[in-house]
Design an enzyme around this catalytic site. Sequence first.
Site, PDB file in Angstrom:
ATOM      1  N   HIS A   6       5.605   9.550 -20.636  1.00 20.83           N
ATOM      2  CA  HIS A   6       6.375  10.801 -20.623  1.00 20.83           C
ATOM      3  C   HIS A   6       7.001  10.955 -22.015  1.00 20.83           C
ATOM      4  O   HIS A   6       7.283   9.963 -22.688  1.00 20.83           O
ATOM      5  CB  HIS A   6       7.457  10.648 -19.551  1.00 20.83           C
ATOM      6  N   ASP A  37       9.868   2.147 -18.209  1.00 22.87           N
ATOM      7  CA  ASP A  37      10.341   3.466 -17.789  1.00 22.87           C
ATOM      8  C   ASP A  37      10.024   3.596 -16.302  1.00 22.87           C
ATOM      9  O   ASP A  37       8.889   3.827 -15.913  1.00 22.87           O
ATOM     10  CB  ASP A  37       9.625   4.557 -18.601  1.00 22.87           C
ATOM     11  N   GLN A  78       9.737   7.384 -12.360  1.00 15.99           N
ATOM     12  CA  GLN A  78       8.969   7.754 -11.167  1.00 15.99           C
ATOM     13  C   GLN A  78       8.910   6.617 -10.169  1.00 15.99           C
ATOM     14  O   GLN A  78       9.029   6.813  -8.969  1.00 15.99           O
ATOM     15  CB  GLN A  78       7.539   8.156 -11.563  1.00 15.99           C
ATOM     16  N   LYS A 133      15.644  11.479  -9.105  1.00 14.65           N
ATOM     17  CA  LYS A 133      14.332  11.299  -8.488  1.00 14.65           C
ATOM     18  C   LYS A 133      14.427  10.316  -7.319  1.00 14.65           C
ATOM     19  O   LYS A 133      13.440  10.001  -6.668  1.00 14.65           O
ATOM     20  CB  LYS A 133      13.327  10.793  -9.516  1.00 14.65           C
ATOM     21  N   CYS A 166       5.666  17.204 -19.406  1.00 18.77           N
ATOM     22  CA  CYS A 166       6.245  16.378 -20.477  1.00 18.77           C
ATOM     23  C   CYS A 166       5.303  15.252 -20.878  1.00 18.77           C
ATOM     24  O   CYS A 166       5.750  14.169 -21.277  1.00 18.77           O
ATOM     25  CB  CYS A 166       7.613  15.814 -20.094  1.00 18.77           C
TER      26      CYS A 166
END
Lengths: 156, 411
Positions: free
Chosen positions: B116, B194, B197, B220, B368
């Site tokens: 991302h 990261d 998600q 999220k 993104c």
Amino acid sequence: MRKGDSGSAEKITPLTMDVYAENVLDHYRHPRNKSQEPKTKVQDSAIIHTEENLSCGDTVTVHLAIENDRITSISWDGTGCAISQAAMSMLSEESSGKSIREMEVLMPQNVYDLLGVPIGPRRTKCALLGLHTVKNAMRKHAGKEMQRWTETMGSS
Amino acid sequence: MDAVRRQFPYLRAKPQPVYLDSAAMAQVPDAVLDAVNAWEQSSRSNVHRGMHERAEASTIAYESARSTVQTFINATHADEIIFTKSCTEAINLVARSWGEQNLHTGDAVVLSILEHHSNIVPWQQLQERKGIDILWVDMDDEGGLRYDQLETHLQSGRVKLVAITALSNVLGTAPDLPKIISLAHKTGALVSVDAAQAIAHMPIDVQELDCDFLAFSGHKLYAPTGVGVLYGKRELLQSMPPFLGGGMMIRNVTTEGFSPADLPAKFEAGTPPIAQAVGLAAAIDWLKQYSWKDIQTHEQEILQLTIDRLKSIPALHILGAAGNFQFSIFNFQFLHGCLSFTLSSVHPHDLTEILGRKGIALRAGHHCCMPLHKRLGIPASNRLSVGIYTTKEEIDACVKAILEAQKKLHP
């Protein structure tokens, strides 16, 4: 937000109205003046200019011939969403034969009026990609600096 | 399923919304709104800044939220949990603080093509300032990473950090983190994960993973917006200089200078997102009433159904692994949370606008991930993402609407 268009246009085209009106879809499915090359007779003097909307990958290329300060021929090519492609198709009809002066005063609201459907903030750039491309093609012809999106959108 | 959906104010709306955009923003359950409201009503006050009763109640709530996050990702110490405003800020913290201190001309950071923008741009900003190189790891045709490229990069001996997503927000594919972390550590490189998600779709144990940094955000994970988390190994965080300067992050300030506070305050300049952290803890507590096994079984069933249904639509192309899988050999461990697709001759913005007008929420664009879309050779795609509350009826309604939209644009 757009300038000077909060009045009557909104009343005629409420936001509940389908953006994919028959007339928009007609231009999308059967684009006018669309061709990969400039029209043959103007090839030598054609001004060719491309703009793209990076956020969605839409592109429009216009080919203009200008004689005696008037657009004598316009064709265009592009890929993208129905709104951007239909708007360019309509704008190509609208621009044909117009003088440089008439093109200078062409505003976002004129494009919204051509489309005749409500254009919310999400789709503003789609609707105005064609106008942005034509405006900058005219600037290229005049040897002027390219205008920014904010200028095209009327909020500079 | 109804019992889950009933707990979400938005999902109780009539007509029933079809919400397939949880990868951008998960909806929030009553339990979270109630916890935030309770804090506002009975504890609203700044933290660590007063002797009065409310200040204490607020501080207790905030630090308790930190402990909840610590347990959720199994961090060794509570002070390894830094609250930020977002996952993006957490990654920027690593880049600005650890990166500024430890990266020098000639060093390299490894990124994957799945990343991302929030895990690309902070490193590109460092690239300009510090003269470092970014080495990219490509993907194979199924959206899996080219681990051979990772190994080649690591063998150069220049790699100081591998910054990698735990789950692609476009393809829904999950890189093999244990493998990546083990390979990186062998060459002395650190790994920053990261988990924006992944956090809502799979259990994450930072000790088992042995990652050095891990970032995610609340919105999220069925929590409020405006709160993110950075996990970092304590010795690393201790050795790093402060990121933002201001109140709370200092031990001492004189007219001549300052000395920074201990962890975690050192990285929490200014009034932190207190209500949001309380909401995040409530979301974690709420989620924990369900087992990961049940959550994953449900979400995988929905994704399998989605793939099956989408494949029946002419001219629809599912990106990456999901597009290649045969239904019968669907790999349980490989796809989570979302998938993306293109529809020939229908621009994603047109499709999602037509769907949106029917109350069906999908996301369109590059999500993104412009480098990934360039790699895939497309400007934009449609993303369908699922959550704990997604139903088969929603998928059916979406598929029906896609067919109608296709017909409308190209009769």
